[in-house]
Design an enzyme around this catalytic site. Structure first.
Site, PDB file in Angstrom:
ATOM      1  N   THR A  58       0.845  -1.194   0.000  1.00 53.82           N
ATOM      2  CA  THR A  58       0.000   0.000   0.000  1.00 53.82           C
ATOM      3  C   THR A  58       0.880   1.243   0.000  1.00 53.82           C
ATOM      4  O   THR A  58       2.113   1.147   0.084  1.00 53.82           O
ATOM      5  CB  THR A  58      -0.883   0.046   1.257  1.00 53.82           C
ATOM      6  OG1 THR A  58      -0.018   0.127   2.399  1.00 53.82           O
ATOM      7  CG2 THR A  58      -1.769  -1.183   1.370  1.00 53.82           C
ATOM      8  N   MET A  59       0.250   2.389  -0.038  1.00 50.55           N
ATOM      9  CA  MET A  59       0.965   3.640   0.182  1.00 50.55           C
ATOM     10  C   MET A  59       1.674   3.538   1.539  1.00 50.55           C
ATOM     11  O   MET A  59       1.142   2.931   2.475  1.00 50.55           O
ATOM     12  CB  MET A  59      -0.009   4.828   0.249  1.00 50.55           C
ATOM     13  CG  MET A  59      -0.897   4.995  -0.959  1.00 50.55           C
ATOM     14  SD  MET A  59      -0.028   5.467  -2.447  1.00 50.55           S
ATOM     15  CE  MET A  59       0.129   7.219  -2.213  1.00 50.55           C
ATOM     16  N   ALA A  66       4.050   1.867   2.625  1.00 49.75           N
ATOM     17  CA  ALA A  66       4.520   0.575   3.123  1.00 49.75           C
ATOM     18  C   ALA A  66       6.039   0.429   3.012  1.00 49.75           C
ATOM     19  O   ALA A  66       6.597  -0.591   3.397  1.00 49.75           O
ATOM     20  CB  ALA A  66       3.830  -0.561   2.376  1.00 49.75           C
ATOM     21  N   GLY A  67       6.698   1.448   2.454  1.00 49.15           N
ATOM     22  CA  GLY A  67       8.157   1.413   2.398  1.00 49.15           C
ATOM     23  C   GLY A  67       8.718   0.911   1.081  1.00 49.15           C
ATOM     24  O   GLY A  67       9.888   0.506   1.015  1.00 49.15           O
ATOM     25  N   LYS A  68       7.923   0.949   0.014  1.00 46.66           N
ATOM     26  CA  LYS A  68       8.391   0.442  -1.284  1.00 46.66           C
ATOM     27  C   LYS A  68       9.569   1.256  -1.807  1.00 46.66           C
ATOM     28  O   LYS A  68      10.561   0.711  -2.269  1.00 46.66           O
ATOM     29  CB  LYS A  68       7.258   0.499  -2.319  1.00 46.66           C
ATOM     30  CG  LYS A  68       6.021  -0.284  -1.917  1.00 46.66           C
ATOM     31  CD  LYS A  68       4.924  -0.169  -2.960  1.00 46.66           C
ATOM     32  CE  LYS A  68       4.458   1.251  -3.186  1.00 46.66           C
ATOM     33  NZ  LYS A  68       3.897   1.912  -1.992  1.00 46.66           N
ATOM     34  N   GLU A  74       7.219   2.681  -9.123  1.00 49.13           N
ATOM     35  CA  GLU A  74       5.816   2.938  -9.536  1.00 49.13           C
ATOM     36  C   GLU A  74       5.405   2.008 -10.682  1.00 49.13           C
ATOM     37  O   GLU A  74       4.772   2.421 -11.659  1.00 49.13           O
ATOM     38  CB  GLU A  74       5.630   4.417  -9.939  1.00 49.13           C
ATOM     39  CG  GLU A  74       6.066   5.415  -8.886  1.00 49.13           C
ATOM     40  CD  GLU A  74       5.159   5.445  -7.655  1.00 49.13           C
ATOM     41  OE1 GLU A  74       4.100   4.791  -7.657  1.00 49.13           O
ATOM     42  OE2 GLU A  74       5.530   6.135  -6.686  1.00 49.13           O
ATOM     43  N   CYS A 114      -2.765  -0.429   9.403  1.00 46.30           N
ATOM     44  CA  CYS A 114      -3.872   0.540   9.407  1.00 46.30           C
ATOM     45  C   CYS A 114      -3.865   1.219  10.784  1.00 46.30           C
ATOM     46  O   CYS A 114      -3.301   0.691  11.745  1.00 46.30           O
ATOM     47  CB  CYS A 114      -5.156  -0.243   9.200  1.00 46.30           C
ATOM     48  SG  CYS A 114      -6.662   0.711   9.282  1.00 46.30           S
ATOM     49  N   CYS A 128      -6.034   1.172  12.893  1.00 49.98           N
ATOM     50  CA  CYS A 128      -6.685   0.292  13.878  1.00 49.98           C
ATOM     51  C   CYS A 128      -5.746  -0.818  14.342  1.00 49.98           C
ATOM     52  O   CYS A 128      -6.047  -1.536  15.291  1.00 49.98           O
ATOM     53  CB  CYS A 128      -7.955  -0.315  13.296  1.00 49.98           C
ATOM     54  SG  CYS A 128      -7.640  -1.641  12.113  1.00 49.98           S
ATOM     55  N   CYS A 153      -7.001  -0.998   6.375  1.00 52.07           N
ATOM     56  CA  CYS A 153      -7.342  -2.424   6.277  1.00 52.07           C
ATOM     57  C   CYS A 153      -8.720  -2.567   5.630  1.00 52.07           C
ATOM     58  O   CYS A 153      -9.459  -1.585   5.499  1.00 52.07           O
ATOM     59  CB  CYS A 153      -7.308  -3.085   7.653  1.00 52.07           C
ATOM     60  SG  CYS A 153      -8.703  -2.657   8.708  1.00 52.07           S
TER      61      CYS A 153
END
Ligand SMILES: [Zn+2]
Length: 204
Positions: A10-11, A13-15, A87, A144, A146, A183
């Site tokens: 996801t955004m 996430a450390g890619k 990307e 997330c 949560c 999530c």
């Protein structure tokens, strides 16, 4: 022969941080690296920029309508030891196949990094092809708010959850668009349910 790898998440996430660490390591080991990204990603122009401040300059960007086997791209790829693609969700399916061929026919490892799903929860075209073709899939994760693992990218426009509009709006470009990792539980309850009253009948 070499492999095509897809690091996805996801955004946030450390890619890009992972890409920059790998890039640094390849250079340290005296590898000839090509760093590229689709030209559709305008964030940071000719740079790969992580949210924690590191960056690297891309060697060139990839036109979404061009073949990677065109002479101007191919010569550069064939002269490299490793190809890195940021990307990668924005690649066309044909371009993903071309990277797959470069790995398996020219023996050049291709490491690609990108998102799995768009803000509607659908696979990006490039991600779908990478899921079909990549020899290795490695997920990078973040929680997330949560506490569960995030798997969606929710779009916020002017601070409100947004569930329509074009697939690609690059955040931070003179607009009020932001993306937050979420999530499935939170996305369904906070974003989808308010707009789909029929779903409230099945909610426990
Ligand atoms: Zn959540």
């Amino acid at each position: 022969m070499a492999n095509l790898i897809y690091y996805y998440g996801t955004m946030e996430a450390g890619k890009t941080t992972k890409l920059l660490m790998d890039h640094y390591n390849y250079l340290k080991n005296k590898k000839q690296v090509i760093l590229t990204k689709p030209s559709i990603d305008t964030k940071g122009s000719n740079k790969v920029v992580s949210r924690i401040g590191n960056q690297a300059i891309v060697d060139f960007t990839i036109n979404p309508n061009k073949s990677l086997l065109d002479d101007d791209y191919l010569e550069k790829f064939l002269n490299s030891d490793v190809i890195m693609v940021d990307e990668a969700q924005f690649l066309s399916p044909k371009q993903v196949s071309e990277f797959w061929y470069l790995a398996h026919l020219a023996n050049i490892p291709v490491a690609s990094y990108g998102l799995k799903v768009n803000f509607l929860g659908h696979l990006f075209e490039g991600s779908a092809e990478l899921f079909a073709k990549a020899d290795e899939l490695r997920e990078l994760t973040i929680n997330c708010e949560c506490g569960k693992l995030a798997s969606q990218n929710v779009r916020l426009v002017n601070g409100h959850y947004c569930f329509d509009g074009p697939e690609v709006i690059i955040d931070g470009e003179n607009n009020d668009v932001k993306y937050i990792p979420m999530c499935n539980d939170c996305m369904i309850n906070k974003v989808i349910l308010p707009n789909h009253p029929e779903l409230k009948r099945i909610k426990k």
